[in-house]
Design an enzyme around this catalytic site. Structure first.
Site, short mmCIF file in Angstrom:
data_model
loop_
_atom_site.label_atom_id
_atom_site.label_comp_id
_atom_site.label_asym_id
_atom_site.label_seq_id
_atom_site.Cartn_x
_atom_site.Cartn_y
_atom_site.Cartn_z
N ASP A 32 0.84 -1.19 0.00
CA ASP A 32 0.00 0.00 0.00
C ASP A 32 0.88 1.25 0.00
O ASP A 32 1.60 1.51 0.97
CB ASP A 32 -0.90 -0.02 1.25
N ASP A 33 0.85 2.01 -1.07
CA ASP A 33 1.61 3.27 -1.19
C ASP A 33 3.12 3.05 -1.28
O ASP A 33 3.91 3.93 -0.95
CB ASP A 33 1.33 4.24 -0.03
N CYS A 72 -6.24 4.17 -3.42
CA CYS A 72 -6.50 2.79 -2.96
C CYS A 72 -7.73 2.09 -3.52
O CYS A 72 -7.61 1.06 -4.18
CB CYS A 72 -6.63 2.78 -1.45
N ARG A 76 -7.64 -1.08 -6.25
CA ARG A 76 -7.92 -2.46 -5.83
C ARG A 76 -9.07 -3.06 -6.64
O ARG A 76 -9.04 -4.23 -7.02
CB ARG A 76 -8.26 -2.48 -4.33
N LYS A 129 -5.45 -5.59 3.64
CA LYS A 129 -6.36 -4.47 3.38
C LYS A 129 -7.33 -4.84 2.25
O LYS A 129 -6.90 -5.33 1.21
CB LYS A 129 -5.54 -3.25 2.99
N HIS A 131 -10.66 -2.66 1.46
CA HIS A 131 -11.01 -1.32 0.97
C HIS A 131 -11.97 -1.32 -0.21
O HIS A 131 -11.94 -0.42 -1.06
CB HIS A 131 -9.74 -0.51 0.63
N SER A 154 -8.22 1.71 5.06
CA SER A 154 -6.88 2.24 5.32
C SER A 154 -6.60 2.27 6.81
O SER A 154 -7.49 2.55 7.61
CB SER A 154 -6.74 3.65 4.74
N HIS A 231 1.49 2.28 3.99
CA HIS A 231 0.55 3.40 4.17
C HIS A 231 0.74 3.94 5.59
O HIS A 231 0.94 3.16 6.51
CB HIS A 231 -0.88 2.86 3.97
N ASP A 283 -0.24 -0.62 -4.81
CA ASP A 283 -1.55 -0.13 -5.27
C ASP A 283 -1.51 1.27 -5.87
O ASP A 283 -2.42 1.70 -6.56
CB ASP A 283 -2.58 -0.16 -4.13
N ASN A 284 -0.46 2.03 -5.56
CA ASN A 284 -0.26 3.38 -6.14
C ASN A 284 1.10 3.88 -5.67
O ASN A 284 1.77 3.21 -4.88
CB ASN A 284 -1.38 4.35 -5.74
N LYS A 304 1.51 9.39 -5.29
CA LYS A 304 0.11 9.01 -5.06
C LYS A 304 -0.86 10.15 -5.37
O LYS A 304 -0.58 11.31 -5.06
CB LYS A 304 -0.04 8.62 -3.59
#
Ligand code: MG
Length: 466
Positions: A32-33, A72, A76, A129, A131, A154, A231, A283-284, A304
């Site tokens: 994540d991130d 996010c 996803r 996660k 989301h 998150s 994240h 994811d980003n 992001k």
């Protein structure tokens, strides 16, 4: 004649073996991130990622791999369905992602990778996660997963400490209290801990992932391991805290690398490595707003929340010693492509009643053929911002690195970059190549028309809907 018989015989044997091979297992490790530059093999000079780097050495390192959206929830949704999130309401111009008060989730009519693989009797688990809706009716077990364990949104939500964290993130070693973030830990559809102890979250996700692999080694399986880290708020276990001596962010990535090592180990210990494909990605891009607590996009511009390369190009590796031909792939791929790729490799049918946006990359993985993905549309916040082909990229809209409340900037003049010569998107060539500009604008119009046709009104912007 003899030669021809031999060739025929070999081909038949190959076909027979291919047919008799059990379908491969799939593991997706989704950070994540995590930024493009946050991995040793993607150029980070300090962060030690020996296990992820080993995946890159033994497998395929993809240097131009994209997520469908720079935040996010939509990212996803796109990975799991092979569709741009604009097609199913999983993107919004106002609220960017689902929050703890969101009543919606990924529409149940959407077909996920887990549901596609279920038609081939895969065991399936989502760990980490989610989301895509935290209410029981939208959790992973409603979307083809046998098992779920994780924080459903998150890890910074359910908190009034966000502003404080932003201020203290100047300090690379600042370690927040896990109690400040009242996020639930869910198993299947039941809350088992609140607030979730995030200091052990990477470790516990890993233990559950290893357990799932051990328990399902006798049948094909699909494991979607979506880490809550890196994240913000950043947390690591005691064993990793301060270990890098660089920063908390570095410690966090090194614990994720340890986790990857545990996955590879359990596959090898059970002789599953030659029949499993592990995908590592993010994811980003990095959340640059959080300074020392955000990662690095390496040479890419921004991070992001933007449709610059730093927002959507992610460090991606495919590992599978028995299936994946090693090498560096300097062609395009996207998380949108995972569903069609896994469908082909497992022998499952693709959904035929809906528009998919992914390509089947299986020939690239197994034979290093040329990638079928020759272009990419950059969507963000329910709008089409940019488009690229194998060389050039046009921007018609942009956002600055994410600040809440900022709106999208519609460019008075589109910008054009040569991504081969200018990976950092610094030199606008719009005036030099008007014919490319006009061709790209036409392609974007066609994409907008194609998407507009496919959105039923009731699905539009389910993130914003109350
Ligand atoms: Mg993210």
């Amino acid at each position: 004649m003899k030669h021809r018989i031999l060739v025929c015989f070999s081909l038949c044997c190959f076909a027979l073996t291919a047919q008799m091979d059990p379908p491969p297992n799939f593991v997706i490790v989704f950070c994540d991130d995590l930024g493009y530059g946050d991995i040793g093999s993607f150029g980070h000079p300090i962060i030690q990622t020996p296990n992820i780097d080993r995946m890159a050495e033994e497998g395929q390192k993809w240097t131009q791999f994209y997520v469908a959206d720079p935040v996010c929830t939509p990212s996803r949704a796109a990975l799991l369905t092979g569709r741009y999130p604009i097609r199913n309401g999983m993107t919004s111009s106002k609220r960017h992602v689902f929050f703890p008060d969101s009543p919606n989730g990924l529409p149940l009519e959407e077909i996920t990778i887990a549901e596609v693989l279920k038609t081939r009797d895969y065991a399936t688990a989502a760990i980490g996660k989610w989301h895509l809706g935290h209410l029981p009716k939208f959790l992973p077990q409603q979307q083809g997963f046998d098992y779920y364990y994780g924080i459903p949104y998150s890890n910074d939500m359910d908190s009034n400490q966000w502003g404080q964290y932003l201020k203290l993130a100047e300090d690379p070693h600042y370690f927040s209290e896990t109690e400040f973030f009242n996020v639930p830990l869910i198993e299947n559809a039941r809350v088992i801990e609140r607030p979730a102890d995030q200091t052990t979250i990477t470790k516990r996700y890993t233990q559950k992932a290893v357990q799932f692999i051990e328990q399902n080694k006798a049948q094909p399986f699909f494991l979607y391991l979506a880490h809550s880290m890196p994240h913000i708020p950043l947390f690591v276990s005691e064993e990793f805290r301060g270990r890098s001596k660089a920063s908390l962010y570095v410690d966090v990535i090194e614990e994720i690398d340890w986790s990857v090592g545990e996955i590879l180990n359990v596959l090898e210990k059970n002789q599953l490595d030659r029949n499993t494909i592990v995908v590592f990605t993010s994811d980003n891009g990095p959340w640059l707003l959080f300074k020392t607590h955000g990662g690095s996009a390496g040479p890419l511009r921004a991070g992001k929340g933007t449709t610059f390369e730093g927002g959507q190009r992610v460090p991606t590796i495919f590992w599978g010693p028995g299936r994946v031909m090693p090498g560096v792939i300097n062609q395009m791929g996207a998380t949108l492509d995972l569903l069609p790729t896994f469908a082909n490799l497992s022998g499952a049918e693709l959904p035929s009643d809906r528009k998919l946006d992914g390509y089947d990359l299986s020939q690239v993985l197994t034979q290093k053929s040329s990638s079928p993905r020759k272009d990419f549309f950059y969507w963000a916040f329910a709008e089409l911002h940019a488009y690229r082909n194998e060389r050039y990229k046009i921007h018609i809209k942009q956002r600055e690195p994410i600040h809440y409340g900022r709106s999208t900037l519609v460019l008075e003049q589109p910008e054009l970059y040569d991504l081969k010569a200018d990976i950092s998107e610094k030199h606008d060539l719009a005036e030099t190549f008007p014919e490319i500009l006009s061709d790209f604008l036409d392609k974007m119009d066609l994409q907008l028309m194609d998407v507009a046709d496919s959105i039923p009104d009731q699905l539009a912007d389910r993130i914003q809907q109350k």
